[in-house]
Enzyme design. Structure first.
Site, PDB file in Angstrom:
ATOM      1  N   ASP A  10      49.983 -23.157  54.810  1.00  0.00           N
ATOM      2  CA  ASP A  10      49.778 -24.550  54.413  1.00  0.00           C
ATOM      3  C   ASP A  10      49.800 -25.503  55.602  1.00  0.00           C
ATOM      4  OD1 ASP A  10      49.591 -23.845  51.718  1.00  0.00           O
ATOM      5  OD2 ASP A  10      51.757 -24.006  51.439  1.00  0.00           O
ATOM      6  N   CYS A  11      50.084 -24.994  56.794  1.00  0.00           N
ATOM      7  CA  CYS A  11      50.220 -25.815  57.998  1.00  0.00           C
ATOM      8  C   CYS A  11      48.973 -25.663  58.871  1.00  0.00           C
ATOM      9  CB  CYS A  11      51.467 -25.381  58.763  1.00  0.00           C
ATOM     10  SG  CYS A  11      51.630 -26.135  60.390  1.00  0.00           S
ATOM     11  N   GLY A  12      48.307 -26.779  59.165  1.00  0.00           N
ATOM     12  CA  GLY A  12      47.117 -26.748  59.998  1.00  0.00           C
ATOM     13  C   GLY A  12      47.377 -26.201  61.385  1.00  0.00           C
TER      14      GLY A  12
END
Length: 140
Positions: A10-12
């Site tokens: 979920d983390c770019g």
């Protein structure tokens, strides 16, 4: 070279770091730490090799750190470790482990210093920011 990335999909920044690693063709293992959780020895080992304290590795934004009272100055490293074990999202990401060392790769291009080779160019982050030009030269 074998690489381990403690990854949050979920983390770019984590996705970009994983994309860089994958683009090199290096053998790598992805650990979805939000699913697997952390152990005390694992966290202590990562922090020690990376040269970080638990407070350095604490994810403040988009985490329950403030709600849990972990931003107060008197909170001990032991309390932070216990909270990180109970709430894996409190650990900033991504941590990357290579034979060259361990690094909290924020920004994602910090991983370049721990790789044997760069990805072939051109290579850009998800947002389009170029990291490697068409000639294979690092831009950041």
């Amino acid at each position: 070279m074998s690489i381990v990335i403690h990854h949050n999909p979920d983390c770019g920044t984590s996705r970009n770091t994983l994309a860089i690693i994958a683009a090199t063709g290096a053998e790598h293992t992805v650990i979805p730490y939000l699913e697997t959780g952390w152990t005390r020895p694992q966290l202590l080992g990562l922090f020690a090799v990376a040269g970080l304290t638990p407070r350095d590795a604490l994810r403040v934004s988009k985490s329950p750190a403030k709600a849990l009272g972990l931003l107060e100055p008197g909170i001990t490293d032991e309390a932070l470790i216990e909270a990180m074990i109970a709430h894996p999202v409190l650990v900033n990401r991504p941590f990357v482990c290579t034979p060259k060392g361990v690094k909290l790769c924020r920004p994602c291009e910090a991983v370049f210093d721990f790789l044997e080779t760069l990805p072939p160019g051109p290579f850009a982050k998800e947002d389009g920011q170029m990291l490697i030009d068409a000639e294979g030269k690092r831009l950041l």
